[in-house]
Write an enzyme that holds these catalytic residues in place. Sequence first.
Site, PDB file in Angstrom:
ATOM      1  N   HIS A   1      28.061 -19.018   9.340  1.00 51.18           N
ATOM      2  CA  HIS A   1      27.320 -17.795   9.666  1.00 51.18           C
ATOM      3  C   HIS A   1      27.048 -17.028   8.371  1.00 51.18           C
ATOM      4  O   HIS A   1      27.826 -16.158   7.972  1.00 51.18           O
ATOM      5  CB  HIS A   1      28.127 -16.949  10.659  1.00 51.18           C
ATOM      6  CG  HIS A   1      27.383 -15.749  11.196  1.00 51.18           C
ATOM      7  ND1 HIS A   1      27.439 -15.376  12.525  1.00 51.18           N
ATOM      8  CD2 HIS A   1      26.581 -14.834  10.593  1.00 51.18           C
ATOM      9  CE1 HIS A   1      26.706 -14.284  12.710  1.00 51.18           C
ATOM     10  NE2 HIS A   1      26.171 -13.931  11.537  1.00 51.18           N
TER      11      HIS A   1
ATOM     12  N   HIS B   1      23.642 -15.196   6.404  1.00 51.86           N
ATOM     13  CA  HIS B   1      22.218 -14.843   6.379  1.00 51.86           C
ATOM     14  C   HIS B   1      21.746 -14.880   4.932  1.00 51.86           C
ATOM     15  O   HIS B   1      22.356 -14.225   4.062  1.00 51.86           O
ATOM     16  CB  HIS B   1      22.000 -13.425   6.915  1.00 51.86           C
ATOM     17  CG  HIS B   1      22.431 -13.231   8.335  1.00 51.86           C
ATOM     18  ND1 HIS B   1      21.584 -13.364   9.408  1.00 51.86           N
ATOM     19  CD2 HIS B   1      23.639 -12.902   8.858  1.00 51.86           C
ATOM     20  CE1 HIS B   1      22.244 -13.113  10.538  1.00 51.86           C
ATOM     21  NE2 HIS B   1      23.496 -12.837  10.225  1.00 51.86           N
TER      22      HIS B   1
ATOM     23  N   ASN C   1      19.261 -13.478   3.215  1.00 48.20           N
ATOM     24  CA  ASN C   1      18.986 -12.210   2.511  1.00 48.20           C
ATOM     25  C   ASN C   1      20.176 -11.255   2.494  1.00 48.20           C
ATOM     26  O   ASN C   1      20.144 -10.234   1.814  1.00 48.20           O
ATOM     27  CB  ASN C   1      17.752 -11.515   3.102  1.00 48.20           C
ATOM     28  CG  ASN C   1      16.470 -12.091   2.522  1.00 48.20           C
ATOM     29  OD1 ASN C   1      16.047 -11.718   1.427  1.00 48.20           O
ATOM     30  ND2 ASN C   1      15.874 -13.061   3.210  1.00 48.20           N
TER      31      ASN C   1
ATOM     32  N   THR D   1      18.108 -17.969   8.180  1.00 49.21           N
ATOM     33  CA  THR D   1      17.167 -16.986   7.648  1.00 49.21           C
ATOM     34  C   THR D   1      16.005 -16.804   8.610  1.00 49.21           C
ATOM     35  O   THR D   1      15.654 -17.717   9.358  1.00 49.21           O
ATOM     36  CB  THR D   1      16.687 -17.376   6.238  1.00 49.21           C
ATOM     37  OG1 THR D   1      16.007 -16.254   5.660  1.00 49.21           O
ATOM     38  CG2 THR D   1      15.765 -18.586   6.234  1.00 49.21           C
TER      39      THR D   1
ATOM     40  N   PRO E   1      12.243 -16.597   9.223  1.00 46.01           N
ATOM     41  CA  PRO E   1      10.957 -16.906   8.582  1.00 46.01           C
ATOM     42  C   PRO E   1      10.047 -15.678   8.648  1.00 46.01           C
ATOM     43  O   PRO E   1       9.953 -15.036   9.695  1.00 46.01           O
ATOM     44  CB  PRO E   1      10.397 -18.051   9.421  1.00 46.01           C
ATOM     45  CG  PRO E   1      11.560 -18.609  10.166  1.00 46.01           C
ATOM     46  CD  PRO E   1      12.505 -17.462  10.382  1.00 46.01           C
TER      47      PRO E   1
ATOM     48  N   ASP F   1      14.348 -12.415  14.838  1.00 46.94           N
ATOM     49  CA  ASP F   1      14.739 -11.009  14.656  1.00 46.94           C
ATOM     50  C   ASP F   1      14.440 -10.254  15.961  1.00 46.94           C
ATOM     51  O   ASP F   1      13.360 -10.424  16.545  1.00 46.94           O
ATOM     52  CB  ASP F   1      13.912 -10.431  13.483  1.00 46.94           C
ATOM     53  CG  ASP F   1      14.330  -9.012  13.116  1.00 46.94           C
ATOM     54  OD1 ASP F   1      14.660  -8.220  14.025  1.00 46.94           O
ATOM     55  OD2 ASP F   1      14.296  -8.684  11.912  1.00 46.94           O
TER      56      ASP F   1
ATOM     57  N   HIS G   1      23.911 -13.782  18.107  1.00 43.65           N
ATOM     58  CA  HIS G   1      24.726 -12.600  17.798  1.00 43.65           C
ATOM     59  C   HIS G   1      25.016 -11.946  19.137  1.00 43.65           C
ATOM     60  O   HIS G   1      24.077 -11.554  19.846  1.00 43.65           O
ATOM     61  CB  HIS G   1      23.956 -11.642  16.892  1.00 43.65           C
ATOM     62  CG  HIS G   1      23.953 -12.058  15.456  1.00 43.65           C
ATOM     63  ND1 HIS G   1      23.395 -13.224  15.023  1.00 43.65           N
ATOM     64  CD2 HIS G   1      24.475 -11.459  14.355  1.00 43.65           C
ATOM     65  CE1 HIS G   1      23.564 -13.320  13.717  1.00 43.65           C
ATOM     66  NE2 HIS G   1      24.220 -12.267  13.286  1.00 43.65           N
TER      67      HIS G   1
ATOM     68  N   GLU H   1      27.764  -7.269  19.369  1.00 40.16           N
ATOM     69  CA  GLU H   1      27.945  -6.465  18.148  1.00 40.16           C
ATOM     70  C   GLU H   1      27.989  -4.983  18.481  1.00 40.16           C
ATOM     71  O   GLU H   1      28.454  -4.182  17.680  1.00 40.16           O
ATOM     72  CB  GLU H   1      26.766  -6.697  17.198  1.00 40.16           C
ATOM     73  CG  GLU H   1      26.928  -7.859  16.267  1.00 40.16           C
ATOM     74  CD  GLU H   1      25.794  -7.870  15.277  1.00 40.16           C
ATOM     75  OE1 GLU H   1      24.644  -8.105  15.683  1.00 40.16           O
ATOM     76  OE2 GLU H   1      26.048  -7.641  14.087  1.00 40.16           O
TER      77      GLU H   1
ATOM     78  N   ASP I   1      27.270 -11.677   5.568  1.00 38.85           N
ATOM     79  CA  ASP I   1      26.390 -11.203   4.488  1.00 38.85           C
ATOM     80  C   ASP I   1      27.266 -10.970   3.255  1.00 38.85           C
ATOM     81  O   ASP I   1      27.680  -9.833   2.986  1.00 38.85           O
ATOM     82  CB  ASP I   1      25.741  -9.889   4.912  1.00 38.85           C
ATOM     83  CG  ASP I   1      24.859 -10.052   6.149  1.00 38.85           C
ATOM     84  OD1 ASP I   1      23.846 -10.762   6.054  1.00 38.85           O
ATOM     85  OD2 ASP I   1      25.194  -9.488   7.201  1.00 38.85           O
TER      86      ASP I   1
HETATM   87  P1  IMP Z   1      17.273 -13.017   6.460  1.00 43.40           P
HETATM   88  O1  IMP Z   1      17.124 -13.543   7.851  1.00 43.40           O
HETATM   89  O2  IMP Z   1      17.485 -14.105   5.441  1.00 43.40           O
HETATM   90  O3  IMP Z   1      16.167 -12.083   6.074  1.00 43.40           O
HETATM   91  O4  IMP Z   1      18.637 -12.179   6.424  1.00 43.40           O
HETATM   92  C1  IMP Z   1      18.709 -10.807   6.769  1.00 43.40           C
HETATM   93  C2  IMP Z   1      18.491 -10.606   8.252  1.00 43.40           C
HETATM   94  O5  IMP Z   1      19.584 -11.199   8.994  1.00 43.40           O
HETATM   95  C3  IMP Z   1      18.510  -9.146   8.683  1.00 43.40           C
HETATM   96  O6  IMP Z   1      17.231  -8.558   8.538  1.00 43.40           O
HETATM   97  C4  IMP Z   1      18.933  -9.241  10.138  1.00 43.40           C
HETATM   98  O7  IMP Z   1      17.847  -9.565  10.972  1.00 43.40           O
HETATM   99  C5  IMP Z   1      19.895 -10.408  10.135  1.00 43.40           C
HETATM  100  N1  IMP Z   1      21.280  -9.939   9.985  1.00 43.40           N
HETATM  101  C6  IMP Z   1      22.041  -9.905   8.888  1.00 43.40           C
HETATM  102  N2  IMP Z   1      23.259  -9.381   9.142  1.00 43.40           N
HETATM  103  C7  IMP Z   1      23.261  -9.104  10.451  1.00 43.40           C
HETATM  104  C8  IMP Z   1      24.242  -8.551  11.335  1.00 43.40           C
HETATM  105  O8  IMP Z   1      25.372  -8.168  10.975  1.00 43.40           O
HETATM  106  N3  IMP Z   1      23.861  -8.409  12.633  1.00 43.40           N
HETATM  107  C9  IMP Z   1      22.641  -8.784  13.099  1.00 43.40           C
HETATM  108  N4  IMP Z   1      21.701  -9.308  12.297  1.00 43.40           N
HETATM  109  C10 IMP Z   1      22.013  -9.457  10.994  1.00 43.40           C
HETATM  110 ZN    ZN Z   2      25.145 -12.138  11.367  1.00 41.13          ZN
END
Ligand code: IMP
Ligand code: ZN
Length: 366
Positions: A13, A15, A17, A97, A99, A170, A227, A230, A306
């Site tokens: 798990h 992400h 970004n 990630t 897209p 998202d 997820h 949360e 993260d």
């Molecule tokens: P990306 O998908 O590579 O842009 O990574 C960042 C994205 O992951 C964020 O904009 C969220 O949509 C998602 N994300 C990261 N951390 C969390 C979390 O703790 N809860 C829910 N979504 C998360």
């Molecule tokens: Zn997460």
Amino acid sequence: MEWCMSMPKVELHAHLNGSIRDSTLLELAKGLGDKGLIDFSQVEHVVLKNDRSLSEVFKLFDVIHILTTDHATVTRITKEVIEDFASENVVYVELRTTPKKNEAKGMSKRSYIEAVLEGLRAISSVDVCFIPHSEELKNHSNPISISAINDKCNENTRKKIFVRLLLSIDRRETTEAAMETVMLALEMRHFGVVGIDLSGNPAVGEWVTYLPALKFARGQGLYVTLHCGEVPNSREIHDMLDFLPERIGHACFFEEEHWKKLKSTKIPVELCLTSNIRTLSVPSIDAHHFVDLYKAKHPVVLCTDDSGVFSTSLSNEYKIAASSFGLGRKEMFELSKSAVEFIFADNTVKEDLRNIFSLAAKNLEL
Ligand code: IMP
Ligand code: ZN
């Protein structure tokens, strides 16, 4: 910490970004600041701030996405994130990630993922195995035996990391956009895309918006992780568990009924200790549901969520588990090894990882 670093680990798990080095974020912000496109000092403040509520985290992601969403940067951060995991002996990563389309940069969801793949190809410090085994065989121009490929992948002289990708939906997206992501995942399967994640601000949107896309993904053989829990949302948690995802992330705001259901279904849970503490999703580490799930022998896997945003690493998450819950080395090793059974890659990868763990057990004298 040193011991936690030396142990092989599996990250399920993370992400993209959220896993960027602070130094890279600041460098990117400086670049845009110098061009007058952003106010560097404000971004610096946001990037370096340590304590954030869950809603502040999502504000930070909006800033990060401004800094990262062009092809070259996506390639760069992918390369760095995987290098960082490899440097702490993570042997398998499922990197997730979302897209993204960015018309100003000529970016489509597809070209975004191609930039991610470019990042994987650009890594030279470690062998990166991201093309599924069957595809390696199909695409090889010369006939090559399976054992020859196994030999190549099993060589011990160079460090190796397996990478698989999950495409995230998202919670701000529409049903159609989610479906587009699933179609892309299907197209990209031969480049190691194995599943779909539902993430994003849990206070936003309804998960049922994505149900058609998630059902379609499952029907096509993609794995699904959600997820889940949360924030307090009893109905959503109930319905998500009914869907029987292959894994869930977090499970912070579960009620008695949810725990019962979770335990009876044996759905593995991705647990992110630092993330939950930092976002105040659990009151304290002692009160973390890790303890109950671990005692109940429910499948759990420690993950970073993260690592950049929460200034952690997978080794650090194991260290926290050891010091907070009294796990010894053998227990930590077993916990790490058990994650192999919950990965979304195929059996050849699982077998390879089991061998890596057996060898490490001998070397670490366990
Ligand atoms: P990306 O998908 O590579 O842009 O990574 C960042 C994205 O992951 C964020 O904009 C969220 O949509 C998602 N994300 C990261 N951390 C969390 C979390 O703790 N809860 C829910 N979504 C998360
Ligand atoms: Zn997460």
